[in-house]
Write an enzyme that holds these catalytic residues in place. Structure first.
Site, mmCIF file in Angstrom:
data_model
loop_
_atom_site.group_PDB
_atom_site.id
_atom_site.type_symbol
_atom_site.label_atom_id
_atom_site.label_comp_id
_atom_site.label_asym_id
_atom_site.label_seq_id
_atom_site.Cartn_x
_atom_site.Cartn_y
_atom_site.Cartn_z
ATOM 1 N N MET A 28 0.834 -1.195 0.000
ATOM 2 C CA MET A 28 0.000 0.000 0.000
ATOM 3 C C MET A 28 0.872 1.250 0.000
ATOM 4 O O MET A 28 2.001 1.238 0.508
ATOM 5 C CB MET A 28 -0.934 0.002 1.216
ATOM 6 C CG MET A 28 -2.012 -1.063 1.150
ATOM 7 S SD MET A 28 -3.262 -0.906 2.449
ATOM 8 C CE MET A 28 -4.047 0.651 1.997
ATOM 9 N N GLY A 31 2.144 3.711 -4.915
ATOM 10 C CA GLY A 31 1.853 4.389 -6.174
ATOM 11 C C GLY A 31 1.320 3.486 -7.264
ATOM 12 O O GLY A 31 1.388 3.841 -8.441
ATOM 13 N N GLU A 98 -6.990 -2.615 -7.697
ATOM 14 C CA GLU A 98 -7.227 -3.559 -6.597
ATOM 15 C C GLU A 98 -7.493 -4.959 -7.135
ATOM 16 O O GLU A 98 -8.417 -5.657 -6.709
ATOM 17 C CB GLU A 98 -8.403 -3.094 -5.723
ATOM 18 C CG GLU A 98 -8.252 -1.709 -5.136
ATOM 19 C CD GLU A 98 -7.220 -1.631 -4.019
ATOM 20 O OE1 GLU A 98 -6.572 -2.658 -3.734
ATOM 21 O OE2 GLU A 98 -7.056 -0.552 -3.432
ATOM 22 N N GLY A 99 -6.660 -5.397 -8.064
ATOM 23 C CA GLY A 99 -6.858 -6.682 -8.723
ATOM 24 C C GLY A 99 -6.848 -7.874 -7.793
ATOM 25 O O GLY A 99 -7.413 -8.924 -8.125
ATOM 26 N N GLN A 100 -6.237 -7.731 -6.617
ATOM 27 C CA GLN A 100 -6.153 -8.862 -5.691
ATOM 28 C C GLN A 100 -7.521 -9.273 -5.162
ATOM 29 O O GLN A 100 -7.696 -10.390 -4.682
ATOM 30 C CB GLN A 100 -5.217 -8.527 -4.522
ATOM 31 C CG GLN A 100 -5.765 -7.548 -3.493
ATOM 32 C CD GLN A 100 -5.621 -6.098 -3.912
ATOM 33 O OE1 GLN A 100 -5.018 -5.804 -4.941
ATOM 34 N NE2 GLN A 100 -6.140 -5.176 -3.108
ATOM 35 N N CYS A 156 10.051 4.399 9.681
ATOM 36 C CA CYS A 156 11.472 4.774 9.743
ATOM 37 C C CYS A 156 11.957 5.457 8.469
ATOM 38 O O CYS A 156 13.115 5.842 8.390
ATOM 39 C CB CYS A 156 12.338 3.554 10.049
ATOM 40 S SG CYS A 156 12.538 2.443 8.630
ATOM 41 N N GLU A 173 -9.567 -9.432 4.006
ATOM 42 C CA GLU A 173 -10.151 -8.301 3.278
ATOM 43 C C GLU A 173 -10.727 -7.280 4.248
ATOM 44 O O GLU A 173 -11.871 -7.372 4.680
ATOM 45 C CB GLU A 173 -11.233 -8.781 2.310
ATOM 46 C CG GLU A 173 -11.784 -7.674 1.430
ATOM 47 C CD GLU A 173 -12.842 -8.147 0.454
ATOM 48 O OE1 GLU A 173 -13.810 -7.402 0.238
ATOM 49 O OE2 GLU A 173 -12.692 -9.265 -0.082
ATOM 50 N N VAL A 174 -9.918 -6.299 4.605
ATOM 51 C CA VAL A 174 -10.357 -5.159 5.404
ATOM 52 C C VAL A 174 -9.921 -3.910 4.652
ATOM 53 O O VAL A 174 -8.737 -3.587 4.595
ATOM 54 C CB VAL A 174 -9.745 -5.177 6.824
ATOM 55 C CG1 VAL A 174 -10.150 -3.918 7.582
ATOM 56 C CG2 VAL A 174 -10.182 -6.421 7.580
ATOM 57 N N GLY A 176 -9.234 -0.139 3.768
ATOM 58 C CA GLY A 176 -8.906 1.064 4.523
ATOM 59 C C GLY A 176 -7.665 1.723 3.983
ATOM 60 O O GLY A 176 -7.005 1.203 3.077
#
Length: 234
Positions: A28, A31, A98-100, A156, A173-174, A176
């Protein structure tokens, strides 16, 4: 008078497109959606007819396909790609964000590429547990182009290859953003998230059970002197 006879349809024109699959992977905030949007817009400028498909259950940005920095593009929502197959057959370039999340991602992309479409997929390669996300990695051997982007570690500021969940939800699958996930490097991935209890109930980001000192002890098994002792004699 010109002696050059040009074909009516040039090899690079939209009506002569050759099918291909392009895959954009990464954690995530790396880009992926921005790169998908850039590639689709590049084809739009060249007058190709394009379609972007977004996951219907992601309603954070209304019905549009949207990046984290709020750049938007018109998109068709779907939960199963086969439900929008007819619309996809009517264009030259298909973008999938979001192909997954799509269970039929592999079959759909292969069928569309074989039909002469350029299919561009942006997806997470791994879950918050660093396991393959859905069937997306099965698309890699079928693709002509695969890239894995990295993000900046949000803890970091080093290179980040993983996604770390901040909450305690167990399901994969959450949906956000930065409120639920951080992009992290290898070291920060294994740090206990603030607010989570220590101990056996906080196993999501823990590679093996045990005390922190045991990891150091394990590394000592492969210290240079031991490696030299195991080398075959000359």
């Amino acid at each position: 008078m010109s002696c050059i006879n040009l074909p009516t349809v040039l090899p690079g024109s939209p009506s002569k497109t050759r099918g291909q699959i392009q895959v954009i992977l990464g954690p995530m905030f790396s880009g992926k959606s921005t790169e998908l949007m850039r590639r689709v817009r590049r084809f739009q400028i060249a007058q190709y007819k394009c379609l972007v498909i977004k996951y219907a259950k992601d309603t954070r940005y209304s019905s549009s396909f949207c990046t984290h920095d709020r750049n938007t593009m018109e998109a068709l929502p779907a939960c199963l790609l086969r439900d929008v197959a007819q619309e996809a057959l009517g264009v030259a370039v298909i973008g999938i964000d979001e192909g997954q999340f799509f269970p039929d991602i592999v079959e759909f992309c292969e069928a569309m590429a074989n039909a002469g479409k350029t299919v561009i997929v942006a997806a997470l390669d791994g879950t918050f547990q660093r396991k393959p996300f859905g069937a997306i990695l099965n698309l890699v051997p079928l693709a002509e182009s695969v890239v894995k982007l990295t993000a900046v570690c949000m803890e970091c500021f080093r290179e980040a290859a993983y996604t770390k969940r901040l909450g305690t939800e167990k399901e994969v699958e959450v949906i956000g953003g930065a409120d639920k996930y951080h992009s992290v490097c290898r070291l920060c991935y294994f740090k206990k998230a603030s607010g989570q209890p220590a101990g056996p109930d906080n196993k999501e980001n823990c590679p093996v059970p045990g005390k922190p000192g045991e990891a150091v002890a394990a590394r000592k098994l492969f210290a240079p002197q031991q490696i030299l002792q195991c080398s075959p004699a000359n």
